[in-house]
Scaffold this motif. Structure first.
Motif, PDB file in Angstrom:
ATOM      1  N   CYS A   1      -5.697  -3.274   2.353  1.00 57.80           N
ATOM      2  CA  CYS A   1      -5.882  -4.088   1.163  1.00 57.80           C
ATOM      3  C   CYS A   1      -5.447  -5.513   1.510  1.00 57.80           C
TER       4      CYS A   1
ATOM      5  N   SER B   1      -2.850  -4.379  -9.673  1.00 60.85           N
ATOM      6  CA  SER B   1      -3.317  -3.342  -8.758  1.00 60.85           C
ATOM      7  C   SER B   1      -4.794  -3.494  -8.447  1.00 60.85           C
TER       8      SER B   1
ATOM      9  N   GLN C   1       0.870  -1.167   0.000  1.00 64.32           N
ATOM     10  CA  GLN C   1       0.000   0.000   0.000  1.00 64.32           C
ATOM     11  C   GLN C   1       0.908   1.219   0.000  1.00 64.32           C
TER      12      GLN C   1
ATOM     13  N   GLY D   1      -3.749   3.422  -3.167  1.00 67.57           N
ATOM     14  CA  GLY D   1      -3.123   2.429  -4.017  1.00 67.57           C
ATOM     15  C   GLY D   1      -2.886   1.101  -3.317  1.00 67.57           C
ATOM     16  N   CYS D   2      -2.995   0.035  -4.086  1.00 71.66           N
ATOM     17  CA  CYS D   2      -2.693  -1.301  -3.598  1.00 71.66           C
ATOM     18  C   CYS D   2      -2.127  -2.105  -4.752  1.00 71.66           C
ATOM     19  N   ASN D   3      -0.944  -2.641  -4.552  1.00 76.30           N
ATOM     20  CA  ASN D   3      -0.335  -3.535  -5.541  1.00 76.30           C
ATOM     21  C   ASN D   3       0.035  -4.843  -4.866  1.00 76.30           C
TER      22      ASN D   3
ATOM     23  N   ARG E   1     -11.243   3.755  -4.384  1.00 78.08           N
ATOM     24  CA  ARG E   1     -11.592   5.139  -4.738  1.00 78.08           C
ATOM     25  C   ARG E   1     -12.904   5.539  -4.077  1.00 78.08           C
TER      26      ARG E   1
ATOM     27  N   GLU F   1      -8.083   8.278  -3.646  1.00 75.71           N
ATOM     28  CA  GLU F   1      -7.609   7.055  -4.291  1.00 75.71           C
ATOM     29  C   GLU F   1      -6.476   6.497  -3.450  1.00 75.71           C
TER      30      GLU F   1
ATOM     31  N   ALA G   1     -13.584  -0.025  -6.172  1.00 74.63           N
ATOM     32  CA  ALA G   1     -12.195  -0.375  -6.443  1.00 74.63           C
ATOM     33  C   ALA G   1     -12.111  -0.976  -7.831  1.00 74.63           C
TER      34      ALA G   1
ATOM     35  N   ASN H   1      -6.864  -0.589  -6.681  1.00 75.09           N
ATOM     36  CA  ASN H   1      -6.927   0.689  -6.001  1.00 75.09           C
ATOM     37  C   ASN H   1      -8.341   1.015  -5.534  1.00 75.09           C
TER      38      ASN H   1
END
Lengths: 112, 113
Positions: A91, A73, A6, A22-24, A77, A20, A65, A75
């Motif tokens: 996440c 990803s 994150q 982020g998550c990867n 929102r 927003e 999301a 993400n």
């Protein structure tokens, strides 16, 4: 084993701003994706989840999301945040091997 | 509504004490989990159980053990508490793995002095 990143540790927004987070993740196979929220003093609860189908998923409280497979990803929102969205957001990724991994969390502070 | 309850919200113990954290779920879920939550590290899995008397190690099982004698109850045991085990402990349950969300309890904040 898969891992989850994150990007933001702490995000501060004013009410009505767009969000927003982020998550990867790092896993090449089939994944099941989750966003959880932890409001101050409360237990973790599910915001939304993605298993398959439409990559844009809608959750509770106006959150959504998007799963982008090519970018690994997922993400989160929200078009317009409220003071009550102040919380920590996690996440999580569960791969086919049933190994659920959580990100480090993003603390969101919404200023009234 | 699924309910996951944990025996204590706050607990203070001394180094070397044996500590029991209890978790009970009321939805007949097959799977139960113990995590610890630390700032900046998120949730880390200590142990999970997919059936009565079955257990699997998670990422950080050292210093912990678990017990699941009944389907609804999953206990976390710190055999000899140490200060680095001061943390928030979260219990969760789910009806299955992979595609199923986990339902969390309120957490136990353990302080080891």
């Amino acid at each position: 084993a898969q891992s989850v990143s994150q990007h933001n540790h702490h995000v501060i927004l004013s009410e009505a701003a767009s969000l927003e987070l982020g998550c990867n993740y790092s896993y090449g196979g089939t994944v099941n994706l989750f966003w959880y929220v932890q409001y101050p003093g409360q237990h973790l609860q599910l915001l939304l989840k993605y298993f398959s189908g439409d990559p844009l998923v809608k959750g509770i409280k106006g959150f959504e999301a998007e799963f982008i497979k090519s970018k690994f990803s997922f993400n989160l929102r929200k078009p317009s945040v409220q003071w009550s969205d102040t919380a920590e957001y996690f996440c999580a990724v569960n791969a086919a091997n049933n190994d659920m991994r959580f990100g480090a969390g993003t603390r969101l502070t919404v200023k009234p | 509504d699924v309910k996951v309850t944990q025996s204590s919200r706050y607990l203070v113990k001394r180094t070397g004490e044996k500590v029991f954290l209890e978790c009970v779920q009321d939805m007949d879920h097959e799977n139960m989990f113990w995590y610890r939550q630390d700032p900046g590290l998120g949730l880390r899995l200590i142990y999970f159980s997919y059936d009565v008397k079955m257990k699997e190690k998670g990422d950080i099982p050292e210093g912990y053990s678990v017990s699941r004698e009944k389907k609804e109850r999953f206990s976390l045991i710190l055999e000899s508490a140490s200060t680095n085990q001061t943390s928030m402990y979260l219990c969760a349950s789910s009806p299955g793995l992979a595609r199923f969300e986990q339902f969390f309890g309120p957490g136990t904040r353990l302080t080891v002095l």
